[in-house]
Every structure is written in C-alpha cells, then in structure tokens.
Motif scaffolding. Structure first.
Motif, PDB file in Angstrom:
ATOM      1  N   LEU A   1       2.890  17.412  -0.609  1.00  0.00           N
ATOM      2  CA  LEU A   1       3.884  16.545  -1.234  1.00  0.00           C
ATOM      3  C   LEU A   1       3.336  15.813  -2.450  1.00  0.00           C
ATOM      4  O   LEU A   1       4.059  15.553  -3.401  1.00  0.00           O
ATOM      5  N   CYS A   2       2.065  15.473  -2.417  1.00  0.00           N
ATOM      6  CA  CYS A   2       1.514  14.598  -3.462  1.00  0.00           C
ATOM      7  C   CYS A   2       0.491  15.252  -4.375  1.00  0.00           C
ATOM      8  O   CYS A   2       0.192  14.701  -5.435  1.00  0.00           O
ATOM      9  N   THR A   3      -0.070  16.385  -3.964  1.00  0.00           N
ATOM     10  CA  THR A   3      -1.153  17.002  -4.739  1.00  0.00           C
ATOM     11  C   THR A   3      -0.734  18.393  -5.188  1.00  0.00           C
ATOM     12  O   THR A   3      -0.305  19.213  -4.368  1.00  0.00           O
ATOM     13  N   ALA A   4      -0.881  18.654  -6.481  1.00  0.00           N
ATOM     14  CA  ALA A   4      -0.569  19.984  -7.006  1.00  0.00           C
ATOM     15  C   ALA A   4      -1.554  21.003  -6.456  1.00  0.00           C
ATOM     16  O   ALA A   4      -2.702  20.663  -6.136  1.00  0.00           O
ATOM     17  N   ASP A   5      -1.105  22.259  -6.331  1.00  0.00           N
ATOM     18  CA  ASP A   5      -1.973  23.314  -5.796  1.00  0.00           C
ATOM     19  C   ASP A   5      -3.329  23.359  -6.494  1.00  0.00           C
ATOM     20  O   ASP A   5      -4.373  23.510  -5.851  1.00  0.00           O
ATOM     21  N   ALA A   6      -3.306  23.235  -7.811  1.00  0.00           N
ATOM     22  CA  ALA A   6      -4.551  23.365  -8.574  1.00  0.00           C
ATOM     23  C   ALA A   6      -5.528  22.237  -8.267  1.00  0.00           C
ATOM     24  O   ALA A   6      -6.727  22.368  -8.525  1.00  0.00           O
ATOM     25  N   SER A   7      -5.035  21.138  -7.707  1.00  0.00           N
ATOM     26  CA  SER A   7      -5.913  20.011  -7.405  1.00  0.00           C
ATOM     27  C   SER A   7      -6.325  19.944  -5.943  1.00  0.00           C
ATOM     28  O   SER A   7      -7.126  19.078  -5.568  1.00  0.00           O
TER      29      SER A   7
ATOM     30  N   ASN B   1       0.853  -1.193   0.000  1.00  0.00           N
ATOM     31  CA  ASN B   1       0.000   0.000   0.000  1.00  0.00           C
ATOM     32  C   ASN B   1       0.889   1.243   0.000  1.00  0.00           C
ATOM     33  O   ASN B   1       1.706   1.415   0.907  1.00  0.00           O
ATOM     34  N   VAL B   2       0.718   2.076  -1.019  1.00  0.00           N
ATOM     35  CA  VAL B   2       1.432   3.360  -1.083  1.00  0.00           C
ATOM     36  C   VAL B   2       0.412   4.440  -0.763  1.00  0.00           C
ATOM     37  O   VAL B   2      -0.549   4.640  -1.506  1.00  0.00           O
ATOM     38  N   ASP B   3       0.610   5.130   0.365  1.00  0.00           N
ATOM     39  CA  ASP B   3      -0.425   6.054   0.832  1.00  0.00           C
ATOM     40  C   ASP B   3       0.173   7.407   1.204  1.00  0.00           C
ATOM     41  O   ASP B   3       1.297   7.496   1.707  1.00  0.00           O
ATOM     42  N   ASP B   4      -0.605   8.447   0.948  1.00  0.00           N
ATOM     43  CA  ASP B   4      -0.262   9.817   1.356  1.00  0.00           C
ATOM     44  C   ASP B   4      -1.037  10.127   2.631  1.00  0.00           C
ATOM     45  O   ASP B   4      -2.253  10.278   2.597  1.00  0.00           O
ATOM     46  N   THR B   5      -0.324  10.206   3.750  1.00  0.00           N
ATOM     47  CA  THR B   5      -0.980  10.503   5.031  1.00  0.00           C
ATOM     48  C   THR B   5      -0.566  11.868   5.580  1.00  0.00           C
ATOM     49  O   THR B   5      -0.869  12.199   6.721  1.00  0.00           O
ATOM     50  N   GLN B   6       0.143  12.651   4.758  1.00  0.00           N
ATOM     51  CA  GLN B   6       0.646  13.950   5.210  1.00  0.00           C
ATOM     52  C   GLN B   6      -0.281  15.073   4.739  1.00  0.00           C
ATOM     53  O   GLN B   6      -0.588  15.185   3.549  1.00  0.00           O
ATOM     54  N   ALA B   7      -0.717  15.921   5.679  1.00  0.00           N
ATOM     55  CA  ALA B   7      -1.567  17.071   5.339  1.00  0.00           C
ATOM     56  C   ALA B   7      -0.763  18.138   4.585  1.00  0.00           C
ATOM     57  O   ALA B   7       0.461  18.208   4.714  1.00  0.00           O
ATOM     58  N   PRO B   8      -1.439  18.982   3.791  1.00  0.00           N
ATOM     59  CA  PRO B   8      -0.750  20.120   3.191  1.00  0.00           C
ATOM     60  C   PRO B   8      -0.087  20.981   4.284  1.00  0.00           C
ATOM     61  O   PRO B   8      -0.558  21.025   5.422  1.00  0.00           O
TER      62      PRO B   8
END
Length: 204
Positions: A179-185, A131-138
C-alpha cells in the motif's frame, strides 16, 4: 453644599473605553465638568486544562492524519479530555487555528499545534501528536512453480533474484503489492533450506 453627578459614554472593545464625565455644582448653579477615562481590557489568555492523547492512524503520508478541529467544542471532544475556559469570551466565540510539523518515517510523527484565541487576541496553544504508520505487510498473490535443474549439489541451483520485478518474472506468476511502498523500493532477501538427495530439495 456641592453636588456631584456623573454620566458615562462607552465605546470600543479591547479595551472598552468608558468616558466618565463628572459635574460638580454649587448651590448657586455654577458648575464645572471634568473627565475620567477608564479602560476595561481583557489581557488574560484562555486557560486549557488537561492534554490531548496521541493518535495513531494507518497510512502512508501526512494526508492520512485526521482533520484538524476548528472549534473549542471539537477540541474538548478529542481523546484525552481537555477543557478550555476564558474569562470574557464564550467557547463558541473562541477562534481555533492549527499548524502541522511532520518528522520521521515509520511512523511519520505530526506535531499539530492548535492556537485558541479569544475576542481580544489573547491566545494559548495546545499540542496534539499524530503518528501515521504503515503496519501492513506487502501482499503476494499466486505462487511460484517448482524448478528442476540438472546437477550434483546445491551449487547447481539458479542464483536468487534480488528485485520484485525479477521475482514476479519467475515461473508460476505471482504479483506483489504494498500500500505504501512502490515495487522498485521494496527490498528482497532470501534464505535457503536444503533437504534430501536425488533430488536435493532447496526451499528458498
């Protein structure tokens, strides 16, 4: 009294071919030869006992997955405790390959299938779930300046903004990064809490 002798010639692998020549001789030295071919073959796949534990890693893409094992020893050293045994091929001579299939988001679920093959081409598969997961908040740096407007009610407050670019353009100078999501998204929502009079204080 007839006498019987034999000799073996060995060739090949998978199968090993034994050509056994029998010689039958009578007391006068007359003899006849005949051949018996024997194939010795390994048709049994390696045996795997146990299972690999699911691995969870922080990341944004399949590239965050750990490298695949390339040997039987490396597979046996992974979390979960498996053992691999083959009747004819030593662990060090077993061939290990893998393929990955990825599905989903948050987490990305990678099903990694290892194929363990012996010297005669018999194989068994072992599955490993990653499982590859993003658990870090902006991350927000800086702060917004208080805004004062003329008015009689909360309706005088400026409209809430709806994008990261618009928030970063507000007075005070903040930056928002993920880290994982572009600003526009990134999605932006808001809520207002109202207190007091003269001034009415809106905490947005």
């Amino acid at each position: 009294l007839l006498t019987v002798n034999s000799s073996d010639a060995v060739s090949g692998t998978c199968p090993i071919v034994i050509t056994r020549t029998y010689t039958v001789t009578d007391p006068c030295g007359n003899f006849v030869n005949f051949i018996h071919r024997i194939n010795v073959d390994d048709t049994q796949a390696p045996v795997v006992t146990g299972s690999l534990s699911t691995t969870t890693v922080e990341g944004c893409s399949t590239g965050a997955a750990p490298p695949a094992a390339t040997t039987a020893a490396a597979l046996e050293a992974m979390t979960g405790g498996i053992t691999i045994a083959d009747a004819c091929t030593a662990d060090a001579s077993l061939t290990v390959t893998h393929s990955d299939v990825a599905n989903g988001t948050c987490p990305i679920v990678i099903t990694r299938t290892y194929t363990v093959t012996d010297a005669c081409g018999n194989s068994v598969t072992v599955n490993h779930t990653i499982n590859v997961d993003d658990t870090q908040a902006p991350v927000v740096t800086g702060s917004l300046s208080a805004t004062t407007v003329e008015g009689c009610s909360v309706g005088a407050a400026p409209a809430a903004v709806g994008t990261i670019a618009a928030i970063e353009a507000l007075a005070g100078g903040i930056t928002i990064n993920d880290l994982c999501t572009a600003d526009a998204s990134l999605t932006v929502s808001h809520s207002d809490a109202v207190n007091g009079t003269c001034p009415i204080v809106i905490t947005r």
